[in-house]
Scaffold this motif. Sequence first.
Motif, PDB file in Angstrom:
ATOM      1  N   LYS A  12       0.819  -1.207   0.000  1.00 26.71           N
ATOM      2  CA  LYS A  12       0.000   0.000   0.000  1.00 26.71           C
ATOM      3  C   LYS A  12       0.856   1.261   0.000  1.00 26.71           C
ATOM      4  O   LYS A  12       0.505   2.249  -0.646  1.00 26.71           O
ATOM      5  N   SER A  47      -5.259  -6.422   3.928  1.00 30.30           N
ATOM      6  CA  SER A  47      -5.281  -5.531   5.085  1.00 30.30           C
ATOM      7  C   SER A  47      -3.889  -5.335   5.671  1.00 30.30           C
ATOM      8  O   SER A  47      -3.106  -6.269   5.797  1.00 30.30           O
ATOM      9  N   ASN A  53      -4.357   0.913   7.522  1.00 28.32           N
ATOM     10  CA  ASN A  53      -5.233   1.026   6.355  1.00 28.32           C
ATOM     11  C   ASN A  53      -5.832   2.425   6.261  1.00 28.32           C
ATOM     12  O   ASN A  53      -5.834   3.029   5.190  1.00 28.32           O
TER      13      ASN A  53
END
Length: 92
Positions: A12, A47, A53
């Motif tokens: 991410k 996740s 997150n």
Amino acid sequence: ILSEKYKNQSKKEELCRQAESLSYSSDWKITAEKLKDLQIKWKESGSAGKDENDRLWERFRESHDRFFERRQQHFEKLDGERRKNRERKEYI
């Protein structure tokens, strides 16, 4: 599970970096497509834990919002110029 969260966090963070690098582009069509692809990859990345997150999503969204707001302003400006040109032509 922790190592998977760290791997997902790394994924991410990389997606955030890519989105940030695109956020000031003026290549409207290609960049929009690339950002949409990044959104798909984001959804597939798994996740990183709720707090991470949330933090990373905010960073990711900021880049998208910056680009799409700039794109909208660009096309609004073009529409205004076209409208003025059309009005001039109709007046003549």
